[in-house]
Design a protein around this motif. Sequence first.
Motif, short mmCIF file in Angstrom:
data_model
loop_
_atom_site.label_atom_id
_atom_site.label_comp_id
_atom_site.label_asym_id
_atom_site.label_seq_id
_atom_site.Cartn_x
_atom_site.Cartn_y
_atom_site.Cartn_z
N GLU A 1 26.39 61.67 -13.87
CA GLU A 1 25.25 61.24 -13.06
C GLU A 1 24.01 61.12 -13.93
O GLU A 1 23.92 61.75 -14.99
N VAL A 2 23.05 60.34 -13.45
CA VAL A 2 21.80 60.18 -14.17
C VAL A 2 20.70 59.86 -13.16
O VAL A 2 20.95 59.26 -12.11
N VAL A 3 19.49 60.29 -13.47
CA VAL A 3 18.36 59.97 -12.60
C VAL A 3 17.90 58.54 -12.88
O VAL A 3 17.66 58.18 -14.04
N VAL A 4 17.80 57.74 -11.84
CA VAL A 4 17.34 56.36 -11.95
C VAL A 4 15.97 56.24 -11.29
O VAL A 4 15.79 56.65 -10.13
N ASP A 5 15.02 55.70 -12.03
CA ASP A 5 13.66 55.46 -11.53
C ASP A 5 13.63 54.06 -10.93
O ASP A 5 13.76 53.07 -11.64
N ILE A 6 13.47 53.96 -9.61
CA ILE A 6 13.58 52.67 -8.93
C ILE A 6 12.41 51.75 -9.23
O ILE A 6 12.57 50.54 -9.38
N GLU A 7 11.20 52.31 -9.33
CA GLU A 7 9.96 51.52 -9.45
C GLU A 7 9.85 50.55 -8.27
O GLU A 7 9.69 49.35 -8.43
N TRP A 8 9.89 51.13 -7.05
CA TRP A 8 9.92 50.26 -5.87
C TRP A 8 8.55 49.75 -5.43
O TRP A 8 8.46 48.97 -4.48
N GLY A 9 7.49 50.13 -6.11
CA GLY A 9 6.19 49.55 -5.79
C GLY A 9 6.21 48.04 -5.94
O GLY A 9 5.46 47.32 -5.27
N ALA A 10 7.10 47.53 -6.81
CA ALA A 10 7.21 46.09 -7.07
C ALA A 10 8.25 45.42 -6.18
O ALA A 10 8.50 44.21 -6.34
N PHE A 11 8.87 46.16 -5.27
CA PHE A 11 9.85 45.57 -4.36
C PHE A 11 9.21 44.40 -3.62
O PHE A 11 8.21 44.55 -2.93
N GLY A 12 9.80 43.22 -3.77
CA GLY A 12 9.26 42.04 -3.11
C GLY A 12 8.43 41.14 -4.01
O GLY A 12 8.01 40.05 -3.59
N ASP A 13 8.18 41.56 -5.25
CA ASP A 13 7.38 40.74 -6.16
C ASP A 13 8.03 39.38 -6.44
O ASP A 13 7.35 38.43 -6.84
N ASN A 14 9.34 39.29 -6.23
CA ASN A 14 10.06 38.02 -6.46
C ASN A 14 10.19 37.20 -5.17
O ASN A 14 10.93 36.23 -5.14
N GLY A 15 9.49 37.61 -4.13
CA GLY A 15 9.48 36.83 -2.90
C GLY A 15 10.49 37.23 -1.85
O GLY A 15 10.51 36.66 -0.76
N VAL A 16 11.33 38.25 -2.13
CA VAL A 16 12.40 38.59 -1.19
C VAL A 16 11.89 39.23 0.11
O VAL A 16 12.65 39.35 1.07
N LEU A 17 10.61 39.64 0.13
CA LEU A 17 10.05 40.23 1.35
C LEU A 17 9.05 39.30 2.04
O LEU A 17 8.42 39.69 3.03
N ASP A 18 8.93 38.08 1.56
CA ASP A 18 7.94 37.16 2.13
C ASP A 18 8.17 36.93 3.61
O ASP A 18 7.22 36.68 4.37
N PHE A 19 9.43 37.01 4.05
CA PHE A 19 9.76 36.72 5.45
C PHE A 19 9.10 37.69 6.43
O PHE A 19 8.95 37.36 7.61
N MET A 20 8.72 38.91 5.97
CA MET A 20 8.16 39.88 6.90
C MET A 20 6.66 40.13 6.69
O MET A 20 6.05 40.93 7.39
#
Length: 467
Positions: free
Chosen positions: A254-273
């Motif tokens: 196992e390993v700790v993964v840093d998601i860096e989710w502050g940028a979630f949607g920067d590529n347009g995938v959340l534009d719909f909402m």
Amino acid sequence: MAPRIEAPEFRLTKTDVVKKVEDILAPLKLSEEVQKRIREVYDEEMRIGLARNPSRKSCLQMENTYLPELPNGTEEGEYLALDLGGTNFRVILLQLEKGRVVSDEVQHYFVPEPLRVGPGSELFDFLAACIYDFLETRSKLDHKLPLGFTFSFPMTQQDLNVGILVSWTKSFNCPGVVGEDAVKMLNEAIQRRGDLEVEVVAVLNDTTGTLVQGAFLDRKCAIGLIIGTGSNACYIERVDRVEKWEGTHGDIKEVVVDIEWGAFGDNGVLDFMKTEYDQMLDKNSLLVGSFTFEKLFSGKYLGELTRLVLVKLAEEGLMFGGKIPSQLLRPGSFPTRFVSLVEQDAVLKLARPVSSESCFHELGIEHGSDDLKILQQVCFAVTERAAILLAICLSATLMRVDREECTIAVDGSLYKYHPRLHHLLEHYIIKMTPGKKFSLLLAEDGSGKGAGLIAAIANRLRTRKHS
């Protein structure tokens, strides 16, 4: 059983206004269909972010921290931590015995502006000088001390003790550091002095530190979460899913993964909402098109989002007698702390919403009783959406961790000071992951104590490797 969630009572003098207000707030309410789509997008971005040769780039960094384990209760000895993320930084000395903190000493230092924008080598020499000062005043210059380095700037990790700076943020812009290993530069500065027995053995950000601090408090902890000015999360991932791992990982499971989710949607995938308020906020922000997820709810933006909704309501003649207060037209005039104050009134169900009144009073805005009731509705709407968005991603991450019971370590000013966010988060995570055992644990100072604990883990890993 999920905690009961009650919206503020909504009875206005003019009943015809109620529907108009609700129509304006409607875009902030996320239908189950929209929630499901957000979760599907999040899962897909995580998968792509871990892939070796994806067909496109994910908006989630999914950074491998190379941290293969968490505190296990055997931590012993003295460890240093250095927490650099702003104009003030800390040096911390942590003493551990049998997995317990028996003492922690902290000293703050100020980084002058010339050092924040001057040559990188001078900044790291200054950090080394502060470490010397810290240890000299405690008569510990002859102690051999491993150091955990919280470096709160965008970086990519190539090992537990290798952090390559991607870009400076905040008030820092030292030439000669971007693209370089911050750990190597600090170790070289320490070596140049020739009078310190200190070695930097691990680098981390505050989110990883929060997870480690949480695991120190509760061994069931497997997710770290920051909900403050910004937001991010990390979690324990199975190594076989981290396809992009460079080199061999031996017997690490196992390993700790840093998601860096502050940028979630920067590529347009959340534009719909995104609502018109979200679009306007982004358009007027310093970094347009960046930190999309953070801008939907984090402490830096929640108040501004509320202000934009209030302006819309005033424009429609639903507040302040149809006149838009000039104070509300100024960006940043409605801080996020006001949202917490208004929500506090709603939670306490006060006959007279004193805190809500104080917000308008501080702004110098004349208002009526209906304005206060509408304000409570707006603050609840932005808060509830924040909790739902966080719960969507947390519930998906919980399922990915796939443990019988999981503790989520949380830190950050918005989480600590908002009177309703904790209970809303619990409510929606339970709703989205029925039957899943979890708990939310406040784990403060991951960037400090967490860094010292990671130094202890790194030291243990090194000892094991050479034994």
